[in-house]
Design an enzyme around this catalytic site. Structure first.
Site, PDB file in Angstrom:
ATOM      1  N   MET A  30       0.831  -1.196  -0.016  1.00  0.00           N
ATOM      2  CA  MET A  30      -0.022   0.004   0.013  1.00  0.00           C
ATOM      3  C   MET A  30       0.804   1.165  -0.146  1.00  0.00           C
ATOM      4  O   MET A  30       0.410   2.318   0.242  1.00  0.00           O
ATOM      5  CB  MET A  30      -0.929   0.015   1.230  1.00  0.00           C
ATOM      6  CG  MET A  30      -1.904  -1.111   1.113  1.00  0.00           C
ATOM      7  SD  MET A  30      -3.331  -1.089   1.974  1.00  0.00           S
ATOM      8  CE  MET A  30      -2.932  -0.557   3.603  1.00  0.00           C
ATOM      9  N   GLY A  31       2.065   0.938  -0.245  1.00  0.00           N
ATOM     10  CA  GLY A  31       3.064   2.140  -0.587  1.00  0.00           C
ATOM     11  C   GLY A  31       3.584   2.793   0.858  1.00  0.00           C
ATOM     12  O   GLY A  31       3.453   1.986   1.917  1.00  0.00           O
ATOM     13  N   TYR A  32       4.146   3.879   0.820  1.00  0.00           N
ATOM     14  CA  TYR A  32       4.800   4.543   1.920  1.00  0.00           C
ATOM     15  C   TYR A  32       5.887   3.479   2.404  1.00  0.00           C
ATOM     16  O   TYR A  32       5.732   3.114   3.587  1.00  0.00           O
ATOM     17  CB  TYR A  32       3.890   4.906   2.996  1.00  0.00           C
ATOM     18  CG  TYR A  32       4.507   6.303   3.645  1.00  0.00           C
ATOM     19  CD1 TYR A  32       4.483   7.234   3.121  1.00  0.00           C
ATOM     20  CD2 TYR A  32       5.202   6.066   4.970  1.00  0.00           C
ATOM     21  CE1 TYR A  32       5.233   8.557   3.796  1.00  0.00           C
ATOM     22  CE2 TYR A  32       5.869   6.938   5.463  1.00  0.00           C
ATOM     23  CZ  TYR A  32       5.585   8.379   5.029  1.00  0.00           C
ATOM     24  OH  TYR A  32       6.313   9.332   5.397  1.00  0.00           O
ATOM     25  N   HIS A  34       8.968   0.980   3.273  1.00  0.00           N
ATOM     26  CA  HIS A  34      10.103   1.234   4.141  1.00  0.00           C
ATOM     27  C   HIS A  34      10.940  -0.302   4.022  1.00  0.00           C
ATOM     28  O   HIS A  34      10.824  -0.860   3.055  1.00  0.00           O
ATOM     29  CB  HIS A  34       9.557   1.173   5.743  1.00  0.00           C
ATOM     30  CG  HIS A  34       8.559   0.316   5.735  1.00  0.00           C
ATOM     31  ND1 HIS A  34       8.630  -1.128   5.903  1.00  0.00           N
ATOM     32  CD2 HIS A  34       7.263   0.466   6.189  1.00  0.00           C
ATOM     33  CE1 HIS A  34       7.566  -1.784   6.188  1.00  0.00           C
ATOM     34  NE2 HIS A  34       6.787  -0.861   6.462  1.00  0.00           N
ATOM     35  N   GLY A  36      11.288  -3.051   5.332  1.00  0.00           N
ATOM     36  CA  GLY A  36      10.564  -4.170   5.340  1.00  0.00           C
ATOM     37  C   GLY A  36      10.079  -4.398   4.055  1.00  0.00           C
ATOM     38  O   GLY A  36      10.286  -5.456   3.572  1.00  0.00           O
ATOM     39  N   HIS A  37       9.353  -3.452   3.191  1.00  0.00           N
ATOM     40  CA  HIS A  37       9.050  -3.333   1.920  1.00  0.00           C
ATOM     41  C   HIS A  37      10.236  -4.037   0.814  1.00  0.00           C
ATOM     42  O   HIS A  37      10.129  -4.818   0.039  1.00  0.00           O
ATOM     43  CB  HIS A  37       8.397  -2.491   1.238  1.00  0.00           C
ATOM     44  CG  HIS A  37       6.982  -2.119   1.885  1.00  0.00           C
ATOM     45  ND1 HIS A  37       7.040  -0.882   2.824  1.00  0.00           N
ATOM     46  CD2 HIS A  37       5.931  -2.789   2.057  1.00  0.00           C
ATOM     47  CE1 HIS A  37       5.686  -0.981   3.083  1.00  0.00           C
ATOM     48  NE2 HIS A  37       5.080  -1.996   2.866  1.00  0.00           N
ATOM     49  N   GLN A  61     -10.465  -2.314   2.339  1.00  0.00           N
ATOM     50  CA  GLN A  61      -9.892  -3.292   3.592  1.00  0.00           C
ATOM     51  C   GLN A  61      -9.790  -2.269   4.711  1.00  0.00           C
ATOM     52  O   GLN A  61      -9.366  -2.877   5.773  1.00  0.00           O
ATOM     53  CB  GLN A  61      -8.566  -3.747   3.026  1.00  0.00           C
ATOM     54  CG  GLN A  61      -7.345  -3.068   2.852  1.00  0.00           C
ATOM     55  CD  GLN A  61      -6.068  -3.719   2.529  1.00  0.00           C
ATOM     56  OE1 GLN A  61      -6.025  -4.153   1.521  1.00  0.00           O
ATOM     57  NE2 GLN A  61      -5.392  -3.934   3.439  1.00  0.00           N
ATOM     58  N   LYS A 150       5.040  -9.804   9.127  1.00  0.00           N
ATOM     59  CA  LYS A 150       4.532  -9.100  10.135  1.00  0.00           C
ATOM     60  C   LYS A 150       2.797  -9.216  10.312  1.00  0.00           C
ATOM     61  O   LYS A 150       2.023  -9.316  11.151  1.00  0.00           O
ATOM     62  CB  LYS A 150       4.622  -7.442  10.130  1.00  0.00           C
ATOM     63  CG  LYS A 150       4.139  -6.677  11.152  1.00  0.00           C
ATOM     64  CD  LYS A 150       4.410  -5.224  11.211  1.00  0.00           C
ATOM     65  CE  LYS A 150       3.929  -4.710   9.946  1.00  0.00           C
ATOM     66  NZ  LYS A 150       2.475  -4.185  10.628  1.00  0.00           N
ATOM     67  N   ARG A 188       2.469   2.583   9.256  1.00  0.00           N
ATOM     68  CA  ARG A 188       1.676   3.269  10.233  1.00  0.00           C
ATOM     69  C   ARG A 188       2.520   3.730  11.665  1.00  0.00           C
ATOM     70  O   ARG A 188       2.007   4.599  12.546  1.00  0.00           O
ATOM     71  CB  ARG A 188       0.608   2.510  10.910  1.00  0.00           C
ATOM     72  CG  ARG A 188      -0.450   2.119  10.067  1.00  0.00           C
ATOM     73  CD  ARG A 188      -1.739   1.400  10.565  1.00  0.00           C
ATOM     74  NE  ARG A 188      -2.731   1.421   9.513  1.00  0.00           N
ATOM     75  CZ  ARG A 188      -3.305   0.376   8.743  1.00  0.00           C
ATOM     76  NH1 ARG A 188      -2.509  -0.633   8.785  1.00  0.00           N
ATOM     77  NH2 ARG A 188      -4.286   0.432   7.981  1.00  0.00           N
TER      78      ARG A 188
HETATM   79  O1  PAF Z   1      -0.266  -5.867   3.532  1.00  0.00           O
HETATM   80  C1  PAF Z   1      -0.764  -4.843   2.665  1.00  0.00           C
HETATM   81  O2  PAF Z   1      -0.055  -3.861   2.540  1.00  0.00           O
HETATM   82  C2  PAF Z   1      -2.132  -4.935   1.933  1.00  0.00           C
HETATM   83  O3  PAF Z   1      -2.868  -5.540   2.965  1.00  0.00           O
HETATM   84  C3  PAF Z   1      -1.923  -5.846   0.695  1.00  0.00           C
HETATM   85  C4  PAF Z   1      -1.686  -7.232   0.739  1.00  0.00           C
HETATM   86  C5  PAF Z   1      -0.904  -4.777  -0.163  1.00  0.00           C
HETATM   87  C6  PAF Z   1      -3.659  -5.619   0.061  1.00  0.00           C
HETATM   88  O4  PAF Z   1      -4.046  -4.364  -0.107  1.00  0.00           O
END
Ligand code: PAF
Length: 288
Positions: A30-32, A34, A36-37, A61, A150, A188
């Site tokens: 979902m961007g932003y 860090h 971890g991504h 969601q 996580k 967050r």
């Molecule tokens: O983990 C997330 O960032 C979201 O739940 C995902 C898997 C991208 C779905 O919107």
């Protein structure tokens, strides 16, 4: 790096890559972004030839009282992070591309796996996650998709959905990446004020204390939970939403621990107004 805003573009890109016999990995986000991504992208690069990162803050969601509107967004920063991490394609659709006017089809998983932990506190959350991840799988047609540990319940739900719907996608789960003081990285964390940020690492400290007690032979879930909660309770800023010990795969609650099958100790804790989640596996070699 190719940047695609439409399903048609990313699908064409991805199909052209597949025709060359190359393996495709998807990292949904979902961007932003860090560290971890970035670790998910690294894993994707190790396992595939072409890495697609999706950036989409998925409205379905989020509950009505949740943080969809103020969820942090910074596309330019994310773009640079993706370039540096050697991402091959960014899929960053607008909301109307994924949910055009009149959209009304959803993927709903039933049972314990969604009725517990975060699913019990965030009605509709996993329906939104399952729907968007299905749409991403159909748009990108990846060979593998990488998710972060996580979100342990999300990983279990996506694995189940992938099996149930026969998506030809291998789900890869990557370990939690933490700040130096143990706080699990999360977009967050940006919401935390300095006092909250200072208190937040107590969550991991609590999980570690339970893990240590488990390592020392304690097998009572109640006592292990108590050990974690006592540590978390040291800060008045932290209010546990749940702390549960469940089976790693099915998320069934565990009355006793054998020490043979790994169990998941999962927590959601309000730190001020921000809800943070974290978990640890009891009985695993690496206690991440
Ligand atoms: O983990 C997330 O960032 C979201 O739940 C995902 C898997 C991208 C779905 O919107």
């Amino acid at each position: 790096m190719i940047i695609c805003g439409s399903v048609r573009e990313i699908r064409e890109t991805s199909r052209a890559v597949r025709r060359e016999g190359r393996k495709i990995a998807l990292v949904p986000t979902m961007g932003y972004l860090h560290e971890g991504h970035v670790s998910l992208v690294r894993k994707a690069n190790n396992r595939a030839d072409f890495v697609v990162v999706s950036i989409f803050v998925n409205p379905t969601q989020f509950g009505p009282e949740e943080d969809f509107d103020r969820y942090p967004r910074d596309f330019e920063r994310d773009r640079v992070i993706c370039e540096e991490a050697r991402v091959d394609a960014l899929f960053c659709p607008q909301v109307e591309e994924i949910y055009p006017r009149g959209y009304s089809t959803f993927v709903e998983i039933e049972g314990r796996i969604v009725d517990t932990l975060c699913g019990a506190r965030r009605p509709g959350h996993f329906r939104g996650v399952a729907t968007v991840v299905s749409k991403l799988f159909l748009a990108v047609e990846p060979d593998i998709a990488v998710f972060g540990q996580k979100d342990a319940q999300q990983c279990a739900v996506i694995k189940k959905m992938t099996r149930d719907l026969d998506f030809p996608v291998e789900i890869v789960v990557s370990p939690i990446v933490r700040e130096k003081d143990g706080l699990a990285m999360s977009s967050r964390n940006k919401y935390l004020d300095p006092g909250e940020r200072q208190a937040a690492p107590l969550i991991k400290k609590g999980l570690d204390l339970a893990s240590k007690a488990f390592g020392g032979g304690e097998r009572s879930p109640a006592k292990l939970k108590q050990a974690a909660l006592a540590e978390i309770g040291r800060s008045a800023l932290l209010k546990p939403d749940y702390l549960e010990i469940v089976d790693c795969g099915t998320l069934e609650p565990l009355e006793t621990l054998s020490g043979k099958r790994p169990a998941l100790l999962a927590a959601a804790v309000f730190c001020g107004k921000t809800r943070l989640i974290d978990n640890i596996i009891l009985g695993a070699q690496n206690g991440n």
